[in-house]
Design a protein around this motif. Structure first.
Motif, PDB file in Angstrom:
ATOM      1  N   THR B   2       2.704  -3.731  -9.889  1.00 40.74           N
ATOM      2  CA  THR B   2       3.157  -2.390 -10.230  1.00 40.74           C
ATOM      3  C   THR B   2       4.582  -2.397 -10.785  1.00 40.74           C
ATOM      4  O   THR B   2       5.447  -3.115 -10.287  1.00 40.74           O
ATOM      5  N   MET B  31      -0.459   7.423  -4.917  1.00 39.58           N
ATOM      6  CA  MET B  31       0.194   6.437  -4.049  1.00 39.58           C
ATOM      7  C   MET B  31      -0.819   5.770  -3.117  1.00 39.58           C
ATOM      8  O   MET B  31      -0.677   4.607  -2.757  1.00 39.58           O
ATOM      9  N   VAL B  34      -2.121   3.116  -5.163  1.00 43.96           N
ATOM     10  CA  VAL B  34      -1.137   2.027  -5.231  1.00 43.96           C
ATOM     11  C   VAL B  34      -1.229   1.186  -3.955  1.00 43.96           C
ATOM     12  O   VAL B  34      -1.302  -0.045  -3.993  1.00 43.96           O
ATOM     13  N   ARG B  45       7.108   8.383 -13.873  1.00 43.44           N
ATOM     14  CA  ARG B  45       7.489   9.517 -13.040  1.00 43.44           C
ATOM     15  C   ARG B  45       8.716  10.219 -13.599  1.00 43.44           C
ATOM     16  O   ARG B  45       9.411   9.681 -14.472  1.00 43.44           O
TER      17      ARG B  45
ATOM     18  N   ASN C  20      10.936  -2.606  -3.466  1.00 41.80           N
ATOM     19  CA  ASN C  20      10.038  -3.303  -4.385  1.00 41.80           C
ATOM     20  C   ASN C  20       9.338  -2.281  -5.281  1.00 41.80           C
ATOM     21  O   ASN C  20       9.147  -1.136  -4.887  1.00 41.80           O
ATOM     22  N   PRO C  21       8.914  -2.711  -6.469  1.00 38.37           N
ATOM     23  CA  PRO C  21       8.176  -1.790  -7.347  1.00 38.37           C
ATOM     24  C   PRO C  21       6.886  -1.320  -6.674  1.00 38.37           C
ATOM     25  O   PRO C  21       6.114  -2.141  -6.184  1.00 38.37           O
ATOM     26  N   GLY C  22       6.694  -0.039  -6.619  1.00 37.53           N
ATOM     27  CA  GLY C  22       5.474   0.490  -6.026  1.00 37.53           C
ATOM     28  C   GLY C  22       5.491   0.547  -4.515  1.00 37.53           C
ATOM     29  O   GLY C  22       4.534   1.003  -3.898  1.00 37.53           O
ATOM     30  N   GLN C  23       6.576   0.073  -3.902  1.00 42.39           N
ATOM     31  CA  GLN C  23       6.652   0.088  -2.435  1.00 42.39           C
ATOM     32  C   GLN C  23       6.701   1.524  -1.930  1.00 42.39           C
ATOM     33  O   GLN C  23       7.398   2.368  -2.500  1.00 42.39           O
ATOM     34  N   ASN C  24       5.991   1.787  -0.857  1.00 44.07           N
ATOM     35  CA  ASN C  24       6.052   3.143  -0.323  1.00 44.07           C
ATOM     36  C   ASN C  24       7.193   3.285   0.680  1.00 44.07           C
ATOM     37  O   ASN C  24       7.734   2.296   1.181  1.00 44.07           O
ATOM     38  N   ARG C  31      10.532  -2.066   6.976  1.00 41.98           N
ATOM     39  CA  ARG C  31      10.873  -3.471   6.716  1.00 41.98           C
ATOM     40  C   ARG C  31      12.290  -3.643   6.172  1.00 41.98           C
ATOM     41  O   ARG C  31      12.955  -4.620   6.483  1.00 41.98           O
ATOM     42  N   CYS C  62       3.919   7.162   3.722  1.00 39.34           N
ATOM     43  CA  CYS C  62       3.054   6.168   3.076  1.00 39.34           C
ATOM     44  C   CYS C  62       2.664   6.594   1.663  1.00 39.34           C
ATOM     45  O   CYS C  62       2.181   5.774   0.892  1.00 39.34           O
ATOM     46  N   LEU C  63       2.863   7.884   1.326  1.00 37.03           N
ATOM     47  CA  LEU C  63       2.497   8.368  -0.005  1.00 37.03           C
ATOM     48  C   LEU C  63       3.722   8.693  -0.855  1.00 37.03           C
ATOM     49  O   LEU C  63       3.590   9.276  -1.931  1.00 37.03           O
ATOM     50  N   VAL C  64       4.897   8.341  -0.335  1.00 35.33           N
ATOM     51  CA  VAL C  64       6.119   8.589  -1.099  1.00 35.33           C
ATOM     52  C   VAL C  64       6.589   7.264  -1.692  1.00 35.33           C
ATOM     53  O   VAL C  64       6.694   6.262  -0.978  1.00 35.33           O
ATOM     54  N   LEU C  65       6.849   7.265  -2.982  1.00 30.33           N
ATOM     55  CA  LEU C  65       7.422   6.071  -3.610  1.00 30.33           C
ATOM     56  C   LEU C  65       8.842   5.879  -3.056  1.00 30.33           C
ATOM     57  O   LEU C  65       9.656   6.809  -3.097  1.00 30.33           O
ATOM     58  N   GLU C  67      11.543   4.485  -4.043  1.00 30.53           N
ATOM     59  CA  GLU C  67      12.704   4.744  -4.884  1.00 30.53           C
ATOM     60  C   GLU C  67      12.887   6.235  -5.187  1.00 30.53           C
ATOM     61  O   GLU C  67      13.947   6.659  -5.646  1.00 30.53           O
ATOM     62  N   ALA C  68      11.830   7.036  -4.886  1.00 28.54           N
ATOM     63  CA  ALA C  68      11.939   8.470  -5.136  1.00 28.54           C
ATOM     64  C   ALA C  68      12.886   9.156  -4.154  1.00 28.54           C
ATOM     65  O   ALA C  68      13.271  10.306  -4.376  1.00 28.54           O
TER      66      ALA C  68
END
Lengths: 571, 266, 158, 340
Positions: B2, B31, B34, B45, C20-24, C31, C62-65, C67-68
C-alpha cells in the motif's frame, strides 16, 4: 430474604433453602468482594498476551485450504518465499511431530490431525503452510502466494450422510467416519434397564428429533500466542490459552522439546468460552522462533476465529420416551450424532460427558443411548461453555414440553414429578446426591405465578428418593451393535487403563504413512491389535513382533507418544 | 504494498485516481479491505475533509463528499434524514462513514443509499461532468469517478418521506431489509411515488410493483395492501447470513405495509 | 518502505512517531506509540474494542489511517482519569462489576465517556445506543448499562 | 398482524468438574515477611474471576483479610501444574487445591505464632482481621505480620503450603456406560416470556425468571456476573447464533460481528435471578462453579415459549424468524396456546 445486589434487574439469594446444610458465617467466602483484576481492566492495563511488545517481532499467517476435502499433490512455497518481508515459510516437513490429538495428553484418542497438512486436507480452512514475515500485511500477502496443487475429493457435511456406507472417508483411521470407543464400539453406549420392554407398557410414546447449531465461542480477544527466545536456551510463550499446561504439553510433544525448555505465561485472557483450549497457536509460534531466532506472533484474525477456529459442534439427537398417563416417564431412548468436523479435538470426550449426563435430571427406570462421534468435512469442533451438555439439554427440555403436552400436564409439574432426588439411582449407575432441581423449579413457578399442585409444591429433593428408585435395574438389556475389530482400548477412549498409566505404555497403533483416501476399504487400515507389554519401561525395546508397517513409518508422523499421565514414550 | 497519497482538493485527488487506486473517505469499508489485504495498492485521500460539508440552494440540498452520518445528524436542515443516518452502524461508524461512501457500500450495507434512491438523488462528479442519477452509480460502481456531492430536492412536505430498517440485532444491526418511501401528494393523490428497498438486491432497488400500486392513489388501507402485495416486483433479494431470499420476499410486503401505514397516520 | 512522520496529541500530550503506509491507527498506537489500551478485536470495524476519540468523536482505530491523525487530538482509555484518580466511570465499572474478561472494557469506557461528555444525563435508551458499537461477550451488557447510568444519575462519585 | 405472548419453561442440571476426573490442579501459597500471602497458580482468568475467587478462598482458609492475599497466575515457571480453566473445573479443582495449600501454610503460621506466644498451636485461632490469638483469650494475640517476621527472621521457618486436588480417574464401561462422571451437579430452572410477530416470525425475549443452585455463592457478585452474562449467551444461542446459517451447508459462514449475530444491548430482557445454595460435599466451601450451566436452560425455554405463543415447535436451533414464519404458514396461521 431478598437482597438487592444491583441497581438493575433483581437478584435474590434464597438463604432460606438448604439453610441447615450451610454455615453462612464465614469471613471472606460469600462476600461481594471486588475482582482482584478489576482495576487493571478499567484502566486498560491488564496484560493480555498481545500487550507484550518485542523488538523485531515477526508475524505468522497460514495458507489454508479452499476446499472441503482435497489431496495435496504439491505445496509450492517458492513464490511466497520471494515476497517482500518474508523470513521463512514453514510446511509440515518443518514440524517435528506433525500429528497430534489434543486429548493424547490424557491418553485418549489417536493422533489424527497434522499441524500443517502435507498429504490431504479434510476441511475448508485447514492450514498447509505458515508464512513468517516482518509485518502482518507482508505475511498475509505471502500466504496468498503459496501455491498448492489440489486434487479435489468428494466431501460429506452431514452427520447422518457421513455414517452411510460409501460416504467419503474423512479420516482413514476411523471406519465409517465414526470414533471408536474403548477399542470396541463405533459409539458410546448407555444401557440401564430395558427400554423396549418398558415402551410396551407405556401409555404414550413421544418421539422427537433435535438439531443444535454450531456456535462460535466469539471471545472479543482472538486466539493467539507470541513466542520469543529466552535465556538459557529456552523459549518464552505469551498465550491466550485457557489451559496453560495443556498448551505447554502440546507444544512439548509437537516440537519434541523437554517441557523444561518452555516458559509459558498467560492467565489474563480476553474471554475464552472453550475456544482457547485447542493449543493451535503456541506450537507454531515457538517453532517459528526456533527456526528464525526472532520473536514470532501467530494469532487469528476475526474471520479465522469465526470460520477456522473450532466451534461448538452441532449435535443431532433423536429421543423416544415411554410415558404413563399420569406423566411418569418410564423409558427414554437416545440416538445422538455429534458433528466432530474433520478431526477429533475434544468431541469424543464431549460425548462421554454427555452420555454420563443422560437422561437429564430425571429418574427414569429404563434408559438407552447410542451416541456417535461423527467425522464430517467441516471445521473441527471443540469445547464451548456447556461442553457436551448444552445441546442435549436443549433436546431433553424441548422434548419434556412435548411429553407435558401429550399427557396434558403443566410443564413445571411434569419436571417436578420426574425430577431426581437424593438417593435415586442414575443411569450411569451412581447414586444421586445433593439434588436441587425440584427446589429450582418451585422457586421459578412461585416467582412467575404458575400454580402447581399442593403435592408437587410440597415435594423436595431430600425426601422421596432412594428405595426402589435407588436400586439398579433387575435386568439390563445389552448388545454388541457397532462392534469394531482391530483397535486396542488403550489408545482410544479408555483413559488411563486398569493397570495404571505407569506400567501401561500405549501400544503403537498407527495408520500407515501413506493412506489411501477413498472408500470403500476392505477393512480398517490399522494393524491388528497386539497385547500391551506389561510393565515395560519406556526405554525398553518392544517385545518382538511381526514386522509391520508401524516400524517403517517416518519418525515425524508420531514416533513419540506423550501424555501428561505417562510422559514421553518412544514407540 | 500500500501507498498513500494525500491531496488538498478533490480535483487534485481525482486527477490522481486510476484503476490501481481507491479513494479513502470515511474508511469504514476501505480500511477494512486494507487490513485484510484486499485493497488497491494506492490510497488517495484528502488532507482535510469536512465532516459537515453541506449547503442548500432553494429547495435543493447538496451533501458534500466529506459529510458523515454524524454530520447529517447535526444538521437541522436534514432532519427528515435523521432516522436514516441514526441506523447506520454504531456511533463510531456514524462519526466516520460518509453519505457519498454509502453509495458505494455493497450488500448488506447501503441503507442511506436506499434513502437517496427514493429521494431521486443525483450525484455530481468531480470536474466537468453533469449530475447523474444515483442509479447510474449502482449500475457499475467500479466505473464511477470521484463524486463531489450528492444532491436532491427537499420533499415539499417532509412527511412525504418515510424510512424503515429491519435488523436482527438492536440497536445496531445490518439489514434484513430497509425501505425508503417518497410519496408526494397533490390533492390527496400520490404523484411521483418512489419506493426503494435496501438489502433486497446487490444494490438498492426500486419496487416497480409498489410504486405502480400507489401512483395516483390516496394513501389508504386499500392502496397500501395493493402496494404490499406487489412489493417484491423489481426486487432481487439475496440469501446471506442475515436472512434467506425466501424470507426477504415473504416479509418485504409486510414491512412496506407497516411503513406506509405509519406514513398514512401522519 | 517509506514511513510517514505523524505528530499528534495523545491524551493531552504531544506525540510523534513514524507510520507505515496503510497502517491503521490501532496498530500504530499499540506498536509504535506504546499505548496498549485500545484492543484488537476484529480489524473490521465490527467490535468496538479499539474505540478512541479523535477531536472528541468516537472512532474505530482499526479503520483510521494512522497518518490521518497528524495534527489531531486523540484520546484513549489510557487518558481516562488523572494520575491515580480514576474517571467516575472507571470507579462505577468497578463498583458494578461491569467487566469480566476486561478486553472490551477500555473501548466501552471511551464510548461511555464520549456519551457523558455530550449528554451528561442520558436515558437508558441513549446509553444503549451509545454502547451499541462496543461488543461484550461476557456480561450481557446489563451491568455496563447500570454502571454508566449510575454516573449519569450522580449516584456514583462525581 | 398480531404479537403473541408465550411462556416457556426448562430445568437442567450440570456436571461440575472435568468429566471422569484424572485432572489434577496444584497451588502454592507462601507468605512474605510482612505477613502478606501470595498464591501461585497456573489457572487462567478469562473473565470468570479465577484470581478473585481463589483469593477469597485463600484468605478464608488462612484466616487473614482479603487484602493480605494476592493471586499470581499463570506463569509456568512459578505456578505449579494445572489442566486449565474449562469444564466448570476451575473453582472446584483449583479452589480445593488452594484450600489445601492454605491449610498447610496456616499451620506453619500458627506454629510460628505459638512459639512466640508460648502456647500450643492447637489453641490458636485467627480473627480474619490480621491477628492470631488464643482461643477464648483475645488479648493473648500476635499479628500475622509479627508471626511471619518471627518465622522468617528468628525461627527459620517458611510459612508456605502446597496443595493438590485430584478426582481419581473413572473407568467407563463400554457395554453399559457405567461411570463416575463427576462428583457434584449444579441446577437451574428458567421461565422465559417471548413475543412472536406472526407476520414476520420475529421473536423477542421480554422477560426471564430463573433459579440457579450453585452450591455456595463464594462471591455473590461474581456469581451474578456469570448467571447474567451466561443467560444472555443462552438467549443468544437460542435465537441468534450459528457459524453456519444454512447448516449443514458451509455456505454463508459469518466472518465478522455484523453477520455473526448476537443480541445487542437493545435486545435485552430483564432477568430476575434467584440463587439457591446447597453446598457440595467436595466443593470448596460447598461451591460448585456456575459458569457453564447458566446458558443451558434458556435455549429450550425459548423454543418452548415460542410454541406456547404461536404453536410452532422449533426443533432446530437457532430460532430464526424464517423458521417461525414457515411454521406459522404451514399451520395456516398462528395457533396460540398460552398454556403456561
Amino acid at each position: 430474604m431478598k437482597n438487592m445486589t444491583t441497581d438493575g434487574p433483581m437478584v435474590e439469594f434464597r438463604k432460606d433453602l438448604f439453610a441447615d446444610e450451610r454455615d453462612d458465617n464465614l469471613n471472606e467466602v460469600g462476600k461481594p468482594t471486588r475482582r482482584q483484576d478489576i482495576r487493571g481492566h478499567v484502566t486498560g492495563r491488564s496484560p493480555f498476551f498481545d500487550d507484550h511488545l518485542f523488538n523485531g517481532l515477526l508475524h505468522m499467517r497460514c495458507a489454508r485450504s479452499p476446499h472441503h476435502h482435497a489431496r495435496i499433490r504439491r505445496v509450492d512455497t517458492t513464490a511466497a518465499e520471494r515476497m517482500p518481508g518474508v523470513v521463512r515459510v514453514l510446511t509440515g516437513r518443518d514440524v517435528p511431530v506433525n500429528l497430534n490429538t489434543l486429548l493424547s495428553l490424557l491418553d485418549f484418542g489417536l493422533d489424527d490431525e497434522p499441524i500443517l497438512s502435507e498429504t490431504k486436507v479434510a476441511y475448508k480452512g485447514e492450514p498447509v503452510a505458515a508464512v513468517i514475515a516482518e509485518t502482518e500485511a507482508e505475511a498475509r500477502a505471502a500466504a496468498a502466494a503459496v501455491h498448492v496443487d489440489w486434487e479435489v475429493l468428494p466431501h460429506v457435511l452431514d452427520v447422518e450422510e457421513a455414517v452411510k456406507p460409501g460416504a467419503p472417508a474423512v479420516l482413514d483411521i476411523y471406519p465409517n467416519n465414526k470414533f471408536v470407543y474403548h477399542g470396541k464400539y463405533d459409539h458410546q453406549k448407555l444401557r440401564f434397564g430395558d427400554v423396549d420392554a418398558a415402551f410396551k407398557t407405556a401409555d404414550h410414546i413421544v418421539e422427537g428429533r433435535y438439531q443444535m447449531s454450531p456456535i462460535e465461542q466469539a471471545p472479543i480477544e482472538t486466539c493467539g500466542a507470541i513466542a520469543a527466545p529466552e535465556q538459557n536456551d529456552r523459549y518464552v510463550c505469551y498465550t491466550s490459552t485457557q489451559a496453560l499446561f495443556f498448551s505447554l504439553g502440546t507444544a512439548a510433544k509437537v516440537l519434541t522439546l523437554p517441557s523444561s525448555r518452555l516458559h509459558f505465561i498467560g492467565g489474563t485472557v480476553g474471554g475464552g468460552f472453550g475456544g482457547k483450549v485447542d493449543s493451535i497457536h503456541e506450537p507454531l509460534a515457538i517453532l517459528g522462533t526456533m527456526l528464525t531466532g526472532r520473536p514470532v506472533k501467530y494469532a487469528w484474525d476475526r474471520a479465522e476465529e469465526m470460520q477456522v477456529g473450532a466451534p461448538r459442534g452441532a449435535e443431532r439427537w433423536y429421543i423416544t420416551d415411554g410415558v404413563m398417563a399420569d406423566g411418569r416417564i418410564v423409558a427414554r431412548k437416545f440416538t445422538g450424532y455429534f458433528d466432530a468436523g474433520a478431526y477429533t479435538r475434544l468431541s469424543s470426550y464431549a460425548i462421554i460427558k454427555g452420555v454420563g449426563h443422560l437422561p437429564g435430571p430425571y429418574t427414569i427406570p429404563n434408559v438407552y443411548a447410542d451416541v456417535y462421534c461423527v467425522y464430517t468435512n467441516r471445521t473441527p469442533a471443540t469445547a464451548m461453555r456447556g461442553f457436551g451438555i448444552t445441546g442435549v439439554d436443549f433436546s431433553i427440555e424441548a422434548h419434556m414440553d412435548k411429553v407435558a403436552e401429550t399427557v396434558g400436564m403443566n410443564p413445571i409439574e411434569l419436571r417436578i414429578l420426574n425430577a431426581y432426588r437424593d438417593g435415586d439411582m442414575k443411569a450411569h449407575r451412581r447414586e444421586a446426591k445433593n439434588c436441587a432441581l425440584i427446589e429450582c423449579a418451585q422457586v421459578v413457578a412461585e416467582k412467575a405465578g404458575v400454580t402447581i399442585s399442593p403435592a408437587l409444591k410440597a415435594a423436595n429433593s431430600l425426601t422421596g428418593g432412594g428405595g426402589d428408585r435407588g436400586a439398579l435395574p433387575v435386568f439390563t438389556a445389552t448388545d454388541s451393535e457397532g462392534r469394531v475389530e482391530g483397535f486396542t482400548a488403550t489408545s482410544y477412549a479408555k483413559k488411563g487403563g486398569g493397570s495404571g498409566p505407569e506400567n501401561l505404555p500405549p501400544v503403537a497403533l498407527r495408520p500407515t504413512a501413506a493412506q489411501p483416501a477413498t472408500r470403500p476399504a476392505p477393512q480398517p487400515r490399522v494393524e491388528t491389535a497386539r497385547p500391551a507389554p506389561q510393565a515395560a519401561a519406556p526405554d525398553n525395546p518392544r517385545p518382538s513382533e511381526p514386522a509391520d508397517q508401524t516400524q517403517k513409518k517416518p519418525a515425524r508422523s508420531g514416533a513419540m507418544r506423550f501424555s501428561s499421565l505417562s510422559g514421553f514414550r518412544r514407540r | 504494498m500500500t501507498t498513500v497519497e494525500t491531496y488538498a482538493t478533490l480535483d487534485d485527488a481525482a486527477r490522481a485516481m486510476g484503476s490501481d487506486a481507491a479513494y479513502l473517505a470515511g474508511g469504514t469499508l476501505l480500511m477494512r479491505a486494507v487490513n485484510e489485504g484486499n485493497a488497491p495498492d494506492r490510497l488517495v485521500r484528502l488532507n482535510n475533509p469536512n465532516p459537515k460539508e453541506f449547503r442548500s440552494s432553494g429547495d435543493k440540498l447538496i451533501l458534500g463528499a466529506g459529510l458523515t452520518m454524524a454530520g447529517v445528524l447535526s444538521l437541522r436542515e436534514l432532519d427528515f434524514l435523521h432516522p436514516v443516518a441514526r441506523v447506520i452502524g454504531g456511533p463510531q461508524i456514524r462519526n466516520m462513514a460518509t453519505v457519498v461512501g454509502n453509495l458505494f457500500a455493497e450488500h448488506p450495507y447501503g441503507d442511506f443509499a436506499t434513502a437517496l434512491l427514493a429521494l431521486g438523488a443525483q450525484v455530481v462528479p468531480v470536474g466537468q461532468g453533469s449530475p447523474r442519477p444515483v442509479e447510474d452509480i449502482f449500475r457499475d460502481r467500479s466505473r464511477v469517478g470521484l463524486i463531489s456531492s450528492v444532491e436532491f430536492h427537499r420533499p415539499r412536505d417532509p412527511r412525504a418521506f418515510g424510512f424503515l430498517k429491519v435488523s436482527r440485532v438492536k440497536p445496531k444491526g445490518v439489514s434484513v431489509l430497509s425501505i425508503a418511501a417518497l410519496l408526494p401528494r397533490e390533492g390527496g393523490r400520490i404523484r411521483g411515488a418512489r419506493i426503494a428497498f435496501g438489502a433486497m438486491g446487490a444494490t438498492p432497488l426500486r419496487s416497480a410493483g409498489a410504486e405502480r400500486a400507489l401512483e395516483g392513489q390516496s394513501l389508504d388501507a386499500t392502496s397500501i395492501d395493493r402496494a404490499a402485495a406487489a412489493a417484491i416486483e423489481g426486487l432481487d433479494p439475496p440469501t446471506d447470513q442475515i436472512a434467506s431470499a425466501w424470507y426477504r420476499r415473504e416479509v418485504a410486503g409486510v414491512h412496506l405495509k407497516r411503513l406506509l401505514t405509519g406514513m398514512e397516520r401522519i | 518502505m517509506a514511513r510517514t512522520p505523524v505528530t499528534f496529541n495523545l491524551n493531552g500530550s504531544p506525540k510523534a512517531a513514524f507510520a507505515n503506509p496503510g497502517q491503521n491507527l490501532l496498530d500504530f498506537l499499540r506498536r509504535d506509540v506504546g499505548d496498549l489500551t485500545p484492543k484488537f478485536g476484529c480489524g473490521q470495524g465490527t467490535c468496538g474494542a479499539c474505540t478512541v476519540t479523535i477531536n472528541g468523536q468516537t472512532q474505530l482505530a482499526c479503520l483510521v489511517l494512522a497518518e490521518a491523525v497528524n495534527g489531531q487530538d486523540v484520546r484513549t482509555a489510557g487518558g481516562l482519569g488523572q494520575g491515580a484518580t480514576l474517571d467516575p466511570l472507571q470507579e462505577s465499572f468497578m463498583d458494578h462489576f461491569a467487566a469480566q474478561c476486561g478486553y472490551c472494557t477500555p473501548g466501552m469506557l471511551v464510548s461511555a465517556r464520549a456519551l457523558l461528555d455530550q449528554n451528561p444525563r442520558p436515558t437508558r435508551d441513549e446509553v444503549i445506543e451509545a454502547i451499541s458499537g462496543n461488543l461484550c461477550r461476557c456480561t450481557g451488557y446489563e451491568p455496563i448499562i447500570t454502571a454508566i447510568l449510575a454516573v449519569a444519575e450522580g449516584r456514583e462519585r462525581a | 398482524m398480531a404479537i403473541h405472548k408465550g411462556r416457556g419453561f426448562a430445568a437442567i442440571n450440570y456436571p461440575i468438574g472435568m468429566n471422569l476426573g484424572g485432572d489434577p490442579s496444584q497451588a502454592l501459597v507462601h507468605s512474605n515477611p510482612d505477613g502478606k500471602f501470595t498464591v501461585a497458580l497456573s489457572a487462567i482468568d478469562l473473565g470468570q474471576g479465577m484470581k478473585s475467587v481463589t483469593r477469597q478462598i485463600a484468605a478464608e482458609t488462612l484466616g487473614v483479610p482479603i487484602e493480605d492475599v494476592y493471586v499470581d497466575t499463570a506463569d509456568s515457571d512459578t505456578g505449579p501444574h494445572d489442566m486449565g480453566s474449562f469444564a466448570s473445573r476451575g473453582t472446584h479443582r483449583m479452589g480445593n487445591a488452594v484450600i489445601r495449600a492454605s491449610e498447610e501454610a496456616r499451620q506453619v503460621m500458627l506454629e510460628a505464632a505459638a512459639e512466640e506466644l508460648e502456647v500450643d498451636a492447637g489453641d490458636l485461632v485467627t480473627d480474619g482481621k490480621g491477628s492470631i490469638h488464643v482461643r477464648g483469650a483475645p488479648s493473648r494475640s500476635i499479628t500475622t505480620m509479627a508471626a511471619a517476621q518471627a518465622a522468617q527472621f528468628r525461627q527459620g521457618r517458611t510459612i508456605a503450603g502446597r496443595g493438590i486436588f485430584l478426582v481419581p480417574l473413572s473407568e467407563v464401561d463400554p457395554e453399559t456406560g457405567e461411570m463416575s462422571p463427576v462428583t457434584t451437579f449444579a441446577h437451574a430452572a428458567m421461565l422465559v416470556t417471548v413475543e412472536v410477530d406472526d407476520e414476520t416470525g420475529e421473536v423477542a425475549v421480554t422477560d426471564m425468571q430463573s433459579a440457579y443452585e450453585v452450591g455456595r455463592a463464594l462471591n455473590p457478585k461474581l456469581v451474578e456476573q456469570q448467571l447474567r452474562g451466561g443467560a444472555w449467551m443462552g438467549m443468544s444461542h437460542a435465537a441468534w447464533e450459528t457459524t453456519e446459517p444454512y447448516y449443514p451447508a458451509r455456505d454463508h459462514g459469518p466472518e465478522d460481528f455484523n453477520t455473526y449475530l448476537m443480541p445487542g444491548p437493545g435486545d435485552l430482557a430483564p432477568h430476575h435471578i434467584s440463587v439457591l445454595e446447597r453446598p457440595a460435599a467436595d466443593g470448596p466451601y460447598g461451591g460448585k462453579g456456575p459458569g457453564e450451566m447458566c446458558a443451558n436452560p434458556v435455549l429450550p425455554a425459548v423454543v418452548n415459549a415460542v410454541y406456547d405463543a404461536v404453536g410452532v415447535r422449533i426443533d432446530e436451533l437457532p430460532v430464526t424468524p424464517e423458521k417461525v414464519l414457515r411454521g406459522i404458514q404451514a399451520m395456516g396461521g398462528a395457533k396460540p396456546r398460552q398454556a403456561l
